[in-house]
Design an enzyme around this catalytic site. Structure first.
Site, short mmCIF file in Angstrom:
data_model
loop_
_atom_site.label_atom_id
_atom_site.label_comp_id
_atom_site.label_asym_id
_atom_site.label_seq_id
_atom_site.Cartn_x
_atom_site.Cartn_y
_atom_site.Cartn_z
N GLY A 1 36.66 47.23 53.31
CA GLY A 1 37.33 46.01 52.87
C GLY A 1 38.52 46.12 52.68
N GLU B 1 42.29 48.43 47.05
CA GLU B 1 40.94 48.15 47.27
C GLU B 1 40.84 46.53 47.42
OE1 GLU B 1 37.92 48.14 48.14
OE2 GLU B 1 36.74 49.07 46.21
N ASP B 2 39.92 46.04 47.90
CA ASP B 2 39.65 44.55 48.17
C ASP B 2 39.18 43.96 47.00
OD1 ASP B 2 37.04 45.68 48.03
OD2 ASP B 2 36.37 44.82 49.79
N ASP C 1 34.58 44.85 41.07
CA ASP C 1 33.61 44.02 40.76
C ASP C 1 33.03 44.52 39.44
OD1 ASP C 1 31.60 42.10 41.13
OD2 ASP C 1 30.45 43.23 42.10
N PHE D 1 30.40 35.29 45.00
CA PHE D 1 30.11 36.05 46.01
C PHE D 1 31.23 35.69 46.98
CE2 PHE D 1 29.14 38.89 49.41
CZ PHE D 1 29.18 40.00 48.93
N ASP E 1 33.20 41.41 53.07
CA ASP E 1 32.31 41.00 53.96
C ASP E 1 31.19 40.29 53.49
OD1 ASP E 1 31.62 43.49 52.72
OD2 ASP E 1 29.73 43.27 53.92
N ARG F 1 35.02 39.82 57.74
CA ARG F 1 36.11 40.55 57.27
C ARG F 1 37.56 40.13 57.72
NH1 ARG F 1 33.95 44.95 54.45
NH2 ARG F 1 32.28 46.17 55.19
P1 IMP Z 1 32.25 47.65 42.33
O1 IMP Z 1 31.81 49.03 42.43
O2 IMP Z 1 31.09 46.70 41.69
O3 IMP Z 1 33.71 47.38 41.74
O4 IMP Z 1 32.15 47.23 43.74
C1 IMP Z 1 33.19 47.25 44.55
C2 IMP Z 1 32.86 47.03 46.13
O5 IMP Z 1 31.72 46.09 46.22
C3 IMP Z 1 34.16 46.39 46.88
O6 IMP Z 1 34.76 47.21 47.49
C4 IMP Z 1 33.26 45.46 47.78
O7 IMP Z 1 33.14 46.28 48.98
C5 IMP Z 1 32.09 45.07 47.25
N1 IMP Z 1 32.01 43.73 46.58
C6 IMP Z 1 31.99 43.36 45.02
N2 IMP Z 1 32.15 41.90 45.12
C7 IMP Z 1 32.00 41.41 46.32
C8 IMP Z 1 32.26 39.97 47.08
O8 IMP Z 1 32.02 39.11 46.28
N3 IMP Z 1 32.12 39.82 48.24
C9 IMP Z 1 32.08 41.05 49.05
N4 IMP Z 1 32.12 42.41 48.60
C10 IMP Z 1 32.01 42.64 47.35
MG MG Z 2 31.52 45.63 50.66
#
Ligand code: IMP
Ligand code: MG
Length: 185
Positions: free
Chosen positions: A46, A102-103, A106, A155, A162, A168
């Site tokens: 991402g 990082e993208d 979350d 989301f 993605d 993407r």
């Molecule tokens: P975390 O570990 O929950 O912080 O998740 C991080 C990863 O989850 C990111 O690098 C994304 O790949 C994916 N992610 C979290 N939220 C979204 C979203 O709204 N759309 C797409 N991918 C997401």
């Molecule tokens: Mg992802």
């Protein structure tokens, strides 16, 4: 996979707004690390579009490397807790100023795991640059040093993010219309 127009509820961040903010972040990072070594680490997949654009807005000499961790699989949109490294760095980060790109942050579990793992390799500094921050979903406390945009708990897809590995490439960040999106089996 459906065409993006068929699953898009709204554009959250337009392409020109994204590019303007990426340029600001690049300028800030260039100023903050002036005279220092800098290694950008992109978390696949991402972070790729963001890394490419950000790198071109950073005016000081820097290196880049890539790593992949799994916490989200295809078809899953919830983080599981800790992340597993599926592709490690090629670079020895000891003594380097590392900036993780990082993208989105979350739940925070992905970045928390990566930070914990990389800190054991004795970098000179270790910071995080995330394009998007979704603070309402945070479960693991993680410091984010550079944030592009703080977004609501929706989301989103595009610009690296993605929808089941698709879309993407879009130049903007859009919100998924969950009433129209049909996940493939
Ligand atoms: P975390 O570990 O929950 O912080 O998740 C991080 C990863 O989850 C990111 O690098 C994304 O790949 C994916 N992610 C979290 N939220 C979204 C979203 O709204 N759309 C797409 N991918 C997401
Ligand atoms: Mg992802």
């Amino acid at each position: 996979m459906q065409n993006y127009q068929d699953v898009l509820a709204e554009i959250l961040i337009e392409a020109d707004v994204l590019q303007k903010r990426v340029k600001e972040l690049g300028e800030q990072i260039s100023a903050d690390y002036r005279g220092e070594n800098l290694l950008l680490i992109c978390i696949l997949r991402g972070g790729v579009p963001f890394l490419v654009d950000l790198s071109r807005c950073i005016s000081i000499p820097h290196m880049m490397d890539f790593m992949a961790v799994s916490s989200y699989g295809v078809g899953r949109r919830e983080s599981t807790g800790s992340a597993r490294v599926t592709l490690d760095l090629q670079t020895d980060i000891r003594g380097q100023n590392v900036l993780l790109v990082e993208d989105i942050v979350d739940s925070g579990h992905t970045i928390a795991s990566v930070l914990q793992m990389l800190s054991t390799r004795q970098p000179k500094s270790l910071k995080v640059c995330a394009l998007l921050d979704k603070p309402e979903r945070r479960e693991a406390h993680v410091p984010i040093d550079y944030i592009g945009f703080t977004i609501p708990n929706k989301f989103v897809f595009g610009y690296g993010l993605d929808l089941d590995e698709y879309h993407r490439n879009l130049p903007f960040v859009g919100v998924v219309d969950l009433n129209k999106y049909q996940p493939s089996e």
